[in-house]
Design a protein around this motif. Structure first.
Motif, short mmCIF file in Angstrom:
data_model
loop_
_atom_site.label_atom_id
_atom_site.label_comp_id
_atom_site.label_asym_id
_atom_site.label_seq_id
_atom_site.Cartn_x
_atom_site.Cartn_y
_atom_site.Cartn_z
N GLY A 439 -28.74 -21.92 2.63
CA GLY A 439 -27.73 -21.28 1.77
C GLY A 439 -26.43 -22.04 1.68
O GLY A 439 -25.56 -21.69 0.87
N ALA A 440 -26.23 -23.09 2.51
CA ALA A 440 -24.98 -23.85 2.46
C ALA A 440 -25.09 -24.93 1.38
O ALA A 440 -26.17 -25.45 1.11
N ASN A 441 -23.94 -25.30 0.78
CA ASN A 441 -23.92 -26.29 -0.30
C ASN A 441 -23.47 -27.67 0.16
O ASN A 441 -23.51 -28.62 -0.63
N TYR A 442 -23.03 -27.77 1.41
CA TYR A 442 -22.44 -29.03 1.87
C TYR A 442 -22.98 -29.36 3.27
O TYR A 442 -23.62 -28.56 3.95
N TRP A 443 -22.61 -30.60 3.66
CA TRP A 443 -22.84 -31.04 5.05
C TRP A 443 -21.52 -30.89 5.81
O TRP A 443 -20.44 -31.14 5.26
N TYR A 444 -21.59 -30.48 7.08
CA TYR A 444 -20.39 -30.19 7.86
C TYR A 444 -20.42 -30.95 9.18
O TYR A 444 -21.48 -31.31 9.71
N TYR A 445 -19.22 -31.16 9.72
CA TYR A 445 -19.13 -31.73 11.06
C TYR A 445 -19.26 -30.62 12.11
O TYR A 445 -18.99 -29.45 11.84
N CYS A 446 -19.65 -31.02 13.30
CA CYS A 446 -19.80 -30.06 14.41
C CYS A 446 -18.45 -29.51 14.82
O CYS A 446 -17.41 -30.17 14.66
N SER A 447 -18.45 -28.28 15.38
CA SER A 447 -17.21 -27.74 15.95
C SER A 447 -16.77 -28.66 17.09
O SER A 447 -15.59 -29.01 17.20
N THR A 448 -17.71 -29.07 17.94
CA THR A 448 -17.46 -30.03 19.03
C THR A 448 -18.71 -30.90 19.14
O THR A 448 -19.83 -30.40 19.03
N SER A 449 -18.51 -32.22 19.35
CA SER A 449 -19.68 -33.11 19.50
C SER A 449 -19.42 -34.15 20.57
O SER A 449 -18.28 -34.50 20.87
N THR A 450 -20.52 -34.62 21.14
CA THR A 450 -20.52 -35.74 22.11
C THR A 450 -21.60 -36.72 21.67
O THR A 450 -22.21 -36.56 20.61
N HIS A 451 -21.83 -37.74 22.52
CA HIS A 451 -22.90 -38.68 22.19
C HIS A 451 -24.26 -37.99 22.11
O HIS A 451 -25.16 -38.46 21.42
N ARG A 452 -24.40 -36.88 22.82
CA ARG A 452 -25.73 -36.28 22.93
C ARG A 452 -25.77 -34.80 22.56
O ARG A 452 -26.75 -34.12 22.88
N SER A 453 -24.73 -34.26 21.92
CA SER A 453 -24.77 -32.84 21.58
C SER A 453 -23.85 -32.53 20.41
O SER A 453 -22.91 -33.28 20.10
N CYS A 454 -24.19 -31.38 19.77
CA CYS A 454 -23.37 -30.85 18.67
C CYS A 454 -23.28 -29.34 18.87
O CYS A 454 -24.32 -28.66 18.98
N PHE A 455 -22.05 -28.79 18.91
CA PHE A 455 -21.86 -27.37 19.19
C PHE A 455 -21.24 -26.69 17.97
O PHE A 455 -20.23 -27.16 17.42
N LEU A 456 -21.88 -25.54 17.53
CA LEU A 456 -21.34 -24.72 16.44
C LEU A 456 -20.86 -23.42 17.04
O LEU A 456 -21.65 -22.64 17.61
N ASP A 457 -19.53 -23.15 16.89
CA ASP A 457 -18.99 -21.92 17.46
C ASP A 457 -19.26 -20.75 16.52
O ASP A 457 -19.91 -20.90 15.48
N GLU A 458 -18.73 -19.59 16.89
CA GLU A 458 -19.02 -18.39 16.10
C GLU A 458 -18.50 -18.51 14.67
O GLU A 458 -19.06 -17.90 13.74
N SER A 459 -17.40 -19.27 14.44
CA SER A 459 -16.87 -19.40 13.07
C SER A 459 -17.76 -20.28 12.20
O SER A 459 -17.83 -20.11 10.97
N ASN A 460 -18.48 -21.25 12.77
CA ASN A 460 -19.38 -22.10 12.01
C ASN A 460 -20.80 -21.54 11.96
O ASN A 460 -21.50 -21.65 10.96
N PHE A 461 -21.23 -20.97 13.07
CA PHE A 461 -22.57 -20.39 13.11
C PHE A 461 -22.52 -19.01 12.50
O PHE A 461 -21.87 -18.10 13.02
N ARG A 462 -23.17 -18.80 11.43
CA ARG A 462 -23.10 -17.51 10.73
C ARG A 462 -24.43 -16.78 10.76
O ARG A 462 -24.65 -15.88 9.95
N GLY A 463 -25.32 -17.16 11.61
CA GLY A 463 -26.59 -16.48 11.72
C GLY A 463 -27.56 -16.82 10.62
O GLY A 463 -28.42 -15.99 10.25
N SER A 464 -27.48 -18.03 10.06
CA SER A 464 -28.46 -18.45 9.05
C SER A 464 -29.84 -18.56 9.69
O SER A 464 -29.99 -18.73 10.91
N THR A 465 -30.83 -18.51 8.85
CA THR A 465 -32.19 -18.51 9.38
C THR A 465 -32.63 -19.90 9.85
O THR A 465 -33.51 -20.01 10.70
#
Length: 1051
Positions: A439-465
């Protein structure tokens, strides 16, 4: 002439021709030869001519010599020779030989003389060898056979084209003036020093002269512009070490020739002091030998022979999938050099050059092992490269994001993770991550990222399937992009449960309760309960649970985690719980044979019961004690005890013994043990335990023929219990339901730490445990010497051997003692006999009289292994039996003694009879047979009356036997001398009137205690001792007594 005469004339002419042809010249000895071999023997030889068949000639040879008075025969002779050996040839200066040739036509004699010195042939030289070879000289050495004779040695040396000869009186020679690199055949023969006689047989040798020595193959190395080493090879000489080498050098601008700083046969070294960096150098090498000297001159230019020092501190600085970095140091920074870098695999080799002291080599193959080397060279390409220095490097794979993980935490946030592989230093990789969702129209950056991880907080994670991630990895070799998608429901991890607590605990149940974080999401709770040995799991959708079917008195670790069906369970929350105790669930772990019956004494015995707790899983608590009940009472034993003793049991009674194990809550079911009365079940005997490196076998004997089975028990002295850190000496067993008398025991411990026992069980019960009488190693041989305690000679030509027997000791079962007895000078004639190990004495029969025997014994095990012999005992066999003649004389002497003794006794009896008749009055007692006698019972300690048979009858001849001892005058009061006879004053007494102090005498051979019976004169001796004083049992039926005595106050 008539025709008949012609044939006769022809025959006459033929016979005359034949006769003339057969008449040859007289035989003659000619062509004489004489050889004096090495001044030691003489051989004379000749030819025989003038006879068609020399073998038909009889040849006789005699000889004489200067100073000899007779003619002699040859030592050996043939038709054509005469040989004088050393004993006949005495070195005379002159010899004469007469050769007589005899045929049927007559005989002829030929005489020939010779002078010794003209025919001498010395022995060949010995041990000829080539001592040395040069290009123009060859040395030879040899020995001669006769050192007391002066000889001249002729030495011949030849090639294919020439032959030369020289002479010497020595036994060594050096031949010079030869041609270099030529093969020479050399021979040496000996001749008389004055030139007489013949030369000896030659001895030969081969030698190849070498080439003239020459210095060649020159090499020059200028090491790092500091020192110079010149080298060469020497060719054309067999022994270069025999060459004197002299080296001098000069350089551009030098005014003199100089010696090397250090030199050898093949090198010249100029150190930093001598080497001044001149542009060129010249070397003169002089090679001197005994054949002459040669000089070789060689020049070199410095720059063409420089070899820089190796690089230092070579190391790999970095590695990627396609590049490797190297760095190093150089020794001389004031010289410009070029570095050659070689990198190779198993299939390829490549080279690159640089003037720097670092390099990065790219374009390599990922995931490949490279051998790298660096060497330095003069910048102009002259001279030699330095020795290489090497390193190893493995290129990595191309970097790649892999092993993706996604976690949706409690439906609120999303964490994506990955690994980076294929790069030695992942921190050198630039990582870029973008994401998008359904349902998203764009590509987004992670809320927080490292060399080996990407974290989406509650504001970015909206419960998409679903979500998609692109990971870009960038290095100096290039960039790669990895794309990965996920579905939300498959990666949900609920929050942990809250407030987990234990609500109730029993011996077999535990209750739990908890809360959950979100009540708007359906979850399933997984409850895990585990001990040290087991783990079990159950599930519920409620937030309380009761878990039953647990083990009493057990610590459980309980945990609860939540799961949404897909994805991951939440982190568990844990709580411990200890179930309570209950009474043990099983009887003690014993068998029908778990006892040992001890010896019966005074109709009572003790019994040891072997205790063993029930299986640990049925304890249901902490066992505290054993309760043992039986007909006579109750015995208690601590749970740590392995036995309990029941005392004062009737040997002739059966006992049922109940054994309980008890904890703080109650007692277990009983184990009932039946102990049969003595004799009902015959125990096994001779329990033996045999072991080797592979197995243990228990055997026994049994006299029982009933249907039976066996229990084979063992008690290991120390079984370590890690829980209590102590030993547990518990009995273990196996059963054998057959009539065999042996069994193989599955033990994996040395049997010397184990006590074995066997019991028999029949329908009547068990015999109880019978301990093993011997535990032995079947493969062990006796090592101790047995001891012979004594050896004694026997009268019948035998020896009695006595020793101290041992049947079972030191893990061995001794079944035999082997006795060896030997005689003869060295005790080599031996006999051997075998005696069972229960014996301690043996008599060796049938030995030789007056012969000394050596006696030794040794032990033999049940496996037939013999031990060492005892120390020998030596004893002479002596015949101590009486000779037949001596036995005859002893018999005659005994007869004479018996005759004299009989005569003496007859005289004594006659005299006693005469004295008896002279008595004035004799008072004799009456004898009464009574039915009751008052006696003192030895058991009761008081007087009792014992009933008897009352009168003499045919059923008891003991009375008649006794009365036969009384003289006739007892039954006939009339005596021979009536005037001195009086009436017996006791004739009218009754039994009741007898005093209690009268003596009592038993008629049987077994008499009771009492006064001695009066003795009687003229009493005939009897074969039985009727007065034997032996006490009888008080409860036996006694035979009648005869009481004899006198009334008080009367004689």
């Amino acid at each position: 002439m008539p025709h008949s005469v012609c044939p006769l004339v022809l025959w006459a002419i033929v016979l005359l021709a034949w006769h003339l042809s057969s008449c040859t010249a007289d035989p003659e000895a000619t062509n004489f030869t004489f050889v004096v071999s090495n001044w030691e023997t003489l051989t004379a030889g000749w030819d025989i001519v003038g006879h068609q068949h020399p073998e038909d000639i009889n040849v006789s040879v005699i000889w004489t010599a200067t100073g000899a008075n007779y003619w002699y025969y040859c030592s050996e002779s043939t038709h054509r020779s005469c040989f004088l050996d050393e004993s006949n040839f005495r070195g005379s200066p002159r010899y004469t030989f007469n050769i007589t040739l005899s045929t049927q036509d007559g005989a002829s004699v030929k005489s020939m003389s010779m002078t010794t010195r003209d025919h001498v042939k010395p022995a060949p030289v010995e041990s000829l060898n080539v001592t040395h070879v040069t290009s123009r000289c060859v040395g030879l050495a040899w020995n001669k056979d006769t050192w007391d004779r002066t000889v001249t040695f002729r030495v011949t040396y030849s090639t294919f084209t020439s032959t030369n000869t020289t002479e010497t009186s020595e036994h060594t020679i050096t031949i010079c003036g030869l041609t270099p690199n030529t093969r020479y055949n050399l021979s040496v023969s000996a001749s008389d020093a004055y030139g007489h006689g013949y030369p000896s047989d030659p001895r030969t040798a081969l030698a190849n002269t070498t080439e003239d020595p020459e210095a060649t193959n020159f090499t020059f190395v200028v090491s790092n512009w500091k020192t110079l080493t010149a080298g060469w090879d020497i060719v054309g000489h067999q022994h270069p070490e025999d060459i004197n080498v002299s080296v001098i050098w000069t350089a551009t601008g030098a005014n003199h020739w100089y010696y090397c700083s250090t030199s050898t046969h093949r090198s010249c070294f100029l150190d930093e002091f001598d080497f001044r960096g001149s542009t060129s150098y010249t070397f003169n090498i002089t090679l001197s030998t005994q054949d002459g000297a040669s000089v070789k001159s060689m020049s070199m230019t410095t720059r063409d022979h420089v070899k820089p020092a190796p690089v230092e501190s070579l190391k790999v600085t970095h590695v990627t999938s396609r590049c490797v970095g190297l760095a190093w140091n150089k020794d001389t920074w004031d010289r410009t050099v070029t570095f050659r870098v070689t990198y190779s695999t198993f299939t390829s080799t490549n080279t690159t050059e640089t003037s720097e002291h670092t390099i990065t080599i790219c374009g390599l193959t990922p995931n490949t092992r490279y051998n790298l080397s660096v060497s330095a060279s003069d910048e102009y390409g002259h001279g030699y490269p330095s020795d290489p220095r090497t390193a190893l490097a493995n290129t990595t794979e191309d970097p790649e994001a892999t092993n993706f993980t996604f976690v949706v935490s409690n439906w609120k946030t999303l964490t994506a993770g990955w690994d980076i592989v294929g790069h030695q230093h992942p921190e050198d990789i630039n990582v870029s991550v973008i994401w998008t969702a359904t349902g998203a129209n764009y590509w987004y950056y992670c809320s927080t990222s490292t060399h080996r991880s990407c974290f989406l907080d509650e504001s970015n994670f909206r419960g998409s399937t679903s979500y998609k991630f692109n990971i870009t990895l960038s290095t100096q070799d290039g960039a790669s992009v990895k794309s990965m998608s996920m579905t939300t429901r498959d990666h949900v991890k609920p929050a942990p449960v809250e407030s987990l607590k234990v609500t109730h605990v029993t011996s077999r149940c535990v209750g739990l309760a908890w809360n959950k974080d979100r009540w708007d999401r359906p979850v399933t709770f997984r409850v895990t309960y585990s001990t040290f040995t087991s783990t079990n799991t159950t599930e519920t959708s409620e937030h309380t649970i009761t878990i039953c079917g647990l083990t009493p008195n057990t610590r459980y670790n309980l945990s609860v985690s939540a799961s949404a069906g897909h994805g991951y369970p939440s982190d568990p929350r844990t709580a411990p719980a200890n179930t309570t105790e209950e009474e043990p669930g099983a009887a003690p772990n014993m068998t029908d044979a778990s006892f040992t019956a001890h010896k019966c004494v005074n109709n009572t015995r003790s019994v040891t019961i072997y205790l063993r707790p029930p299986d640990h899983t049925t304890h249901n608590g902490v066992l505290r004690r054993y309760n043992v009940t039986y007909a006579r009472g109750l015995n208690n034993a601590d749970i740590t005890d392995s036995t309990v003793l029941l005392e004062a049991l009737d040997c002739n009674a059966d006992y049922n013994v109940s054994v309980y194990a008890a904890n703080d809550v109650g007692m277990s079911p009983p184990f009932t043990l039946r102990i049969p009365k003595l004799g009902d079940v015959l125990p096994p005997t001779d329990v033996l335990v045999a072991f080797d490196n592979e197995s243990v076998n228990v055997s026994w004997k049994s006299a029982s023929h009933e249907e039976k089975n066996w229990t084979i028990s063992w008690n290991i002295f120390c079984v370590w219990n890690h829980d209590v850190q102590d030993c547990e000496n518990q009995v273990d067993w196996i059963k054998s339901d057959n009539n065999e008398s042996f069994v193989k025991v599955p033990l994996k411990m040395s049997p010397d730490k184990i006590q074995f026992a066997v019991s028999m069980t029949t329908a009547e019960g068990s015999s109880g445990m019978v301990l093993s009488s011997c535990v032995y190693n079947v493969s062990k041989s006796p090592t101790d010497k047995p001891v012979v305690s004594s050896v004694k000679s026997q009268p019948n030509l035998g020896l009695t051997v006595k020793w101290s027997p041992k049947r079972c000791y030191d893990a061995m079962l001794i079944t035999e003692y082997r006795i060896e007895y030997c005689h003869n000078a060295n005790y080599v004639t031996c006999d051997t006999t075998s005696i069972t190990s229960e014996s301690d004495t043996y008599v060796i029969p049938g030995l030789l009289k007056d012969v000394t025997y050596r006696v030794r014994i040794r032990q033999r095990t049940v496996a037939g292994l013999d031990g060492v012999f005892s120390d020998p005992v030596y004893l002479k066999v002596i015949d101590t039996r009486f000779p037949v003649s001596l036995i005859g004389w002893i018999t005659i002497g005994c007869l004479i003694f018996l005759i004299g003794l009989g005569y003496t006794l007859a005289q004594c009896i006659k005299k006693a009879h005469h004295t008896w008749n002279e008595y004035d009055e004799i008072s004799l007692p009456h004898f009464y047979v009574i039915s009751g006698v008052q006696e003192t019972s030895p058991s009761a300690g008081k007087n009792t009356v014992v009933s008897g048979q009352g009168s003499r009858g045919p059923e008891d001849d003991r009375v008649s036997r006794y009365q036969s001892l009384v003289p006739n005058f007892v039954s006939n009061p009339g005596l021979k001398n009536e005037k001195k006879t009086k009436e017996n004053p006791h004739a009218s007494l009754s039994v009741e009137s007898l005093d209690t102090d009268y003596a009592r005498v038993i008629i049987d051979d077994d008499s009771m205690p009492g006064h001695p019976v009066p003795s009687f004169q003229y009493q005939q001796p009897t074969d039985e001792d009727v007065w034997a004083d032996s006490a009888g049992s008080s409860d036996e039926s006694l035979p009648p007594y005869v009481t004899a005595g006198t009334k008080d106050g009367e004689d």
